[in-house]
Motif scaffolding. Sequence first.
Motif, mmCIF file in Angstrom:
data_model
loop_
_atom_site.group_PDB
_atom_site.id
_atom_site.type_symbol
_atom_site.label_atom_id
_atom_site.label_comp_id
_atom_site.label_asym_id
_atom_site.label_seq_id
_atom_site.Cartn_x
_atom_site.Cartn_y
_atom_site.Cartn_z
ATOM 1 N N ARG A 126 27.176 44.215 44.058
ATOM 2 C CA ARG A 126 26.952 42.924 44.709
ATOM 3 C C ARG A 126 27.813 41.875 44.014
ATOM 4 N NH1 ARG A 126 23.277 41.100 48.158
ATOM 5 N NH2 ARG A 126 22.637 38.923 48.126
ATOM 6 N N LEU A 127 28.725 41.295 44.782
ATOM 7 C CA LEU A 127 29.602 40.239 44.278
ATOM 8 C C LEU A 127 29.729 39.138 45.317
ATOM 9 C CD1 LEU A 127 32.607 42.381 42.955
ATOM 10 C CD2 LEU A 127 31.030 41.057 41.545
ATOM 11 N N GLU A 128 30.116 37.971 44.856
ATOM 12 C CA GLU A 128 30.400 36.879 45.776
ATOM 13 C C GLU A 128 31.664 37.226 46.562
ATOM 14 O OE1 GLU A 128 27.677 35.759 42.766
ATOM 15 O OE2 GLU A 128 29.672 36.599 42.522
ATOM 16 N N ASN A 129 31.753 36.705 47.790
ATOM 17 C CA ASN A 129 32.874 37.022 48.676
ATOM 18 C C ASN A 129 34.233 36.712 48.048
ATOM 19 O OD1 ASN A 129 31.441 38.105 50.880
ATOM 20 N ND2 ASN A 129 30.918 36.054 51.583
ATOM 21 N N LEU A 130 34.323 35.637 47.295
ATOM 22 C CA LEU A 130 35.604 35.293 46.680
ATOM 23 C C LEU A 130 36.060 36.378 45.705
ATOM 24 C CD1 LEU A 130 37.895 33.256 46.537
ATOM 25 C CD2 LEU A 130 36.625 32.042 44.766
ATOM 26 N N TYR A 131 35.141 36.966 44.968
ATOM 27 C CA TYR A 131 35.504 38.071 44.071
ATOM 28 C C TYR A 131 36.012 39.268 44.871
ATOM 29 C CZ TYR A 131 33.473 35.755 40.017
ATOM 30 O OH TYR A 131 33.205 34.878 39.008
ATOM 31 N N TRP A 132 35.352 39.574 45.982
ATOM 32 C CA TRP A 132 35.813 40.686 46.817
ATOM 33 C C TRP A 132 37.230 40.420 47.321
ATOM 34 C CZ3 TRP A 132 33.708 45.006 45.988
ATOM 35 C CH2 TRP A 132 32.324 45.159 45.844
ATOM 36 N N GLU A 133 37.522 39.173 47.683
ATOM 37 C CA GLU A 133 38.865 38.828 48.163
ATOM 38 C C GLU A 133 39.910 39.033 47.067
ATOM 39 O OE1 GLU A 133 39.129 34.950 50.011
ATOM 40 O OE2 GLU A 133 37.218 35.278 51.051
ATOM 41 N N VAL A 134 39.591 38.607 45.851
ATOM 42 C CA VAL A 134 40.541 38.768 44.745
ATOM 43 C C VAL A 134 40.734 40.249 44.425
ATOM 44 C CG1 VAL A 134 40.986 38.256 42.305
ATOM 45 C CG2 VAL A 134 40.063 36.480 43.797
ATOM 46 N N LEU A 135 39.663 41.016 44.388
ATOM 47 C CA LEU A 135 39.788 42.454 44.134
ATOM 48 C C LEU A 135 40.613 43.130 45.227
ATOM 49 C CD1 LEU A 135 36.180 43.190 42.851
ATOM 50 C CD2 LEU A 135 38.290 43.184 41.485
ATOM 51 N N ASP A 136 40.446 42.695 46.461
ATOM 52 C CA ASP A 136 41.250 43.232 47.557
ATOM 53 C C ASP A 136 42.731 42.940 47.320
ATOM 54 O OD1 ASP A 136 41.575 44.374 50.308
ATOM 55 O OD2 ASP A 136 42.265 42.331 50.716
ATOM 56 N N GLU A 137 43.040 41.733 46.884
ATOM 57 C CA GLU A 137 44.436 41.368 46.600
ATOM 58 C C GLU A 137 45.004 42.213 45.462
ATOM 59 O OE1 GLU A 137 46.594 37.607 44.589
ATOM 60 O OE2 GLU A 137 45.617 37.159 46.512
ATOM 61 N N ILE A 138 44.223 42.382 44.409
ATOM 62 C CA ILE A 138 44.679 43.193 43.277
ATOM 63 C C ILE A 138 45.001 44.607 43.754
ATOM 64 C CG2 ILE A 138 43.985 44.262 41.094
ATOM 65 C CD1 ILE A 138 42.239 41.716 40.606
ATOM 66 N N GLY A 139 44.117 45.190 44.524
ATOM 67 C CA GLY A 139 44.332 46.540 45.020
ATOM 68 C C GLY A 139 45.546 46.640 45.926
ATOM 69 N N ARG A 140 45.683 45.700 46.852
ATOM 70 C CA ARG A 140 46.803 45.733 47.798
ATOM 71 C C ARG A 140 48.151 45.709 47.088
ATOM 72 N NH1 ARG A 140 46.943 41.125 50.906
ATOM 73 N NH2 ARG A 140 45.098 40.299 49.927
ATOM 74 N N ARG A 141 48.221 45.038 45.951
ATOM 75 C CA ARG A 141 49.498 44.970 45.217
ATOM 76 C C ARG A 141 49.999 46.355 44.848
ATOM 77 N NH1 ARG A 141 50.153 39.512 41.913
ATOM 78 N NH2 ARG A 141 52.127 40.522 41.482
ATOM 79 N N ASP A 142 49.072 47.293 44.640
ATOM 80 C CA ASP A 142 49.447 48.648 44.248
ATOM 81 C C ASP A 142 49.106 49.676 45.321
ATOM 82 O OD1 ASP A 142 50.472 48.732 41.293
ATOM 83 O OD2 ASP A 142 48.909 47.206 41.355
ATOM 84 N N GLY A 143 48.892 49.203 46.544
ATOM 85 C CA GLY A 143 48.634 50.118 47.651
ATOM 86 C C GLY A 143 47.284 50.800 47.595
ATOM 87 N N LEU A 144 46.297 50.141 46.998
ATOM 88 C CA LEU A 144 44.958 50.713 46.852
ATOM 89 C C LEU A 144 43.956 49.946 47.702
ATOM 90 C CD1 LEU A 144 44.846 50.981 42.944
ATOM 91 C CD2 LEU A 144 45.361 52.819 44.552
ATOM 92 N N SER A 145 43.001 50.669 48.253
ATOM 93 C CA SER A 145 41.857 50.011 48.883
ATOM 94 C C SER A 145 40.971 49.471 47.759
ATOM 95 C CB SER A 145 41.067 51.010 49.733
ATOM 96 O OG SER A 145 40.447 51.978 48.887
ATOM 97 N N VAL A 146 40.012 48.639 48.098
ATOM 98 C CA VAL A 146 39.081 48.133 47.083
ATOM 99 C C VAL A 146 38.332 49.298 46.442
ATOM 100 C CG1 VAL A 146 37.020 46.734 46.679
ATOM 101 C CG2 VAL A 146 38.843 45.845 48.117
ATOM 102 N N ALA A 147 37.898 50.261 47.249
ATOM 103 C CA ALA A 147 37.172 51.418 46.696
ATOM 104 C C ALA A 147 38.043 52.191 45.714
ATOM 105 C CB ALA A 147 36.691 52.322 47.819
ATOM 106 N N GLN A 148 39.307 52.396 46.061
ATOM 107 C CA GLN A 148 40.226 53.105 45.155
ATOM 108 C C GLN A 148 40.459 52.308 43.874
ATOM 109 O OE1 GLN A 148 43.357 53.396 48.090
ATOM 110 N NE2 GLN A 148 43.134 55.634 48.193
#
Length: 123
Positions: A30-52
């Motif tokens: 459970r995280l705030e939506n803004l954290y999920w957005e940042v984690l999504d950005e971090i993952g996308r930089r390396d071609g990863l989904s949030v789960a990956q």
Amino acid sequence: MCEIFTRAHPESYESRTRSVRLHGVVTSIRLENLYWEVLDEIGRRDGLSVAQLLERLYDELVRARGEVGNFTSFLRVCALRYMALQVQQRIPNDLAVPLASLDARRVLEHLPESWASPEHVTS
């Protein structure tokens, strides 16, 4: 000063729970939506989904520390560190630059002691 913070869109600080499978074990985070957005950005930089990304962070944390502790808090700190390191121009703002391509030692050089493990502090 506070208006800078109080004008945040309410959806950004609403919490959202996601079920994630880490090595076959389903766990809820459970995280705030803004954290999920940042984690999504971090993952996308390396071609990863949030789960990956979460699985990779989990694995690397276990290798580095031998245990996970509070994984949700760790993820919040990851997001904050990412943004702070971008502001300090240690991580490029160009999202086309994968984080895996960066020299981690160089990115982490001369961090304040409170930002790094004692074994990773360089002066």
